[in-house]
Design an enzyme around this catalytic site. Structure first.
Site, PDB file in Angstrom:
ATOM      1  N   TYR A  60      -1.386  -0.997  10.490  1.00 19.97           N
ATOM      2  CA  TYR A  60      -1.497  -1.200   9.044  1.00 19.97           C
ATOM      3  C   TYR A  60      -0.293  -0.605   8.324  1.00 19.97           C
ATOM      4  CZ  TYR A  60      -3.584  -1.126   4.364  1.00 19.97           C
ATOM      5  OH  TYR A  60      -3.826  -1.312   3.021  1.00 19.97           O
ATOM      6  N   SER A 117       0.857  -1.183   0.000  1.00 16.43           N
ATOM      7  CA  SER A 117       0.000   0.000   0.000  1.00 16.43           C
ATOM      8  C   SER A 117       0.892   1.232   0.000  1.00 16.43           C
ATOM      9  CB  SER A 117      -0.891   0.013   1.249  1.00 16.43           C
ATOM     10  OG  SER A 117      -1.633   1.215   1.336  1.00 16.43           O
TER      11      SER A 117
END
Length: 237
Positions: free
Chosen positions: A137, A123
């Site tokens: 995350y 990401s």
């Protein structure tokens, strides 16, 4: 006759994982998916369970007959919170970082046998941006890039390639919608991407045309990470 290539895809039942499975099936691959959700994929086999479960991963490898052309690690927990929750940290790191490590560890002998390739779904969060909601995350996705670079070095002598695809804002259930998908003023291309667009990059990286690419992180974000705050204000309608 060309031998049919095989792929294992974790997180295959939804989002980018599903789009990748559908893309590879359409391209003639044999696909074995792993997902906690029992959502069948036309033309693919689906094993229901945890993407980091070594026994389930070994079952998937067994279905490949000892030779695996591609591993795609797409299973993940989206950023949420609260950031100070240790339970949230443990769950996200286990799924978003430890599970891909486990998949690579279990699948490596079969990838070696086929001189195969792995793609980890990262990401721009973690790689470029921090996360207000979920440091877990961001840390896991940043860690994936370190894992991929390391496994690229480990696998290189045996012809195994390992890369990362780092999406930005993609129109799936995974992404929080802060702005309309077709009016993203924080993205130079002015829209969210699609799961199919990310799947196309993954398909390229595991394909033979990418045979000299390893240890790389490919950003698929419509230009979001190259847009400064000042320029975003200039292009805002």
């Amino acid at each position: 006759m060309t031998e049919r290539r095989t792929a294992i895809i974790t997180g295959a039942a939804a989002g980018i994982g599903r789009a990748t499975a559908e893309r590879l099936v359409a391209d003639g691959w044999r696909v074995i998916g792993i997902d906690r959700a029992d959502a069948p994929i036309d033309g693919a086999e689906l094993l229901v369970g945890d993407a980091g479960d070594p026994s389930l991963l070994n079952t998937a490898v067994g279905r490949c007959g000892g030779s695996l052309d591609a591993l795609v690690c797409s299973a993940g927990i989206p950023p949420s919170g609260p950031w100070e929750s240790r339970a949230h940290w443990d769950a996200v790191v286990a799924t978003d970082l430890t599970a891909p490590y486990e998949a690579l560890r279990v699948c490596m002998p079969s990838l070696v046998a086929a001189h195969g390739s792995a793609v980890l779904l990262g990401s721009i969060v973690g790689a470029v941006e921090g996360s207000l909601r979920s440091p877990a995350y961001a840390a896991a996705k940043a860690g994936l890039e370190g894992l991929a670079r390391s496994m690229a070095i480990i696998g290189a002598p045996d012809g195994v390639r390992v890369n990362v695809v780092a999406p930005g804002a993609i129109a799936t259930e995974f992404d929080e919608r802060l702005l309309p998908a077709d009016r993203r003023t924080d993205v130079p291309l002015r829209r969210m991407g699609t799961a199919e667009e990310v799947a196309a990059v993954i398909a390229f990286l595991i394909g033979r045309s990418a045979s000299y690419i390893t240890g790389a992180a490919w950003t698929v974000d419509g230009g979001r990470t190259v847009l400064s705050t000042a320029d975003a204000e200039r292009i805002r309608p």
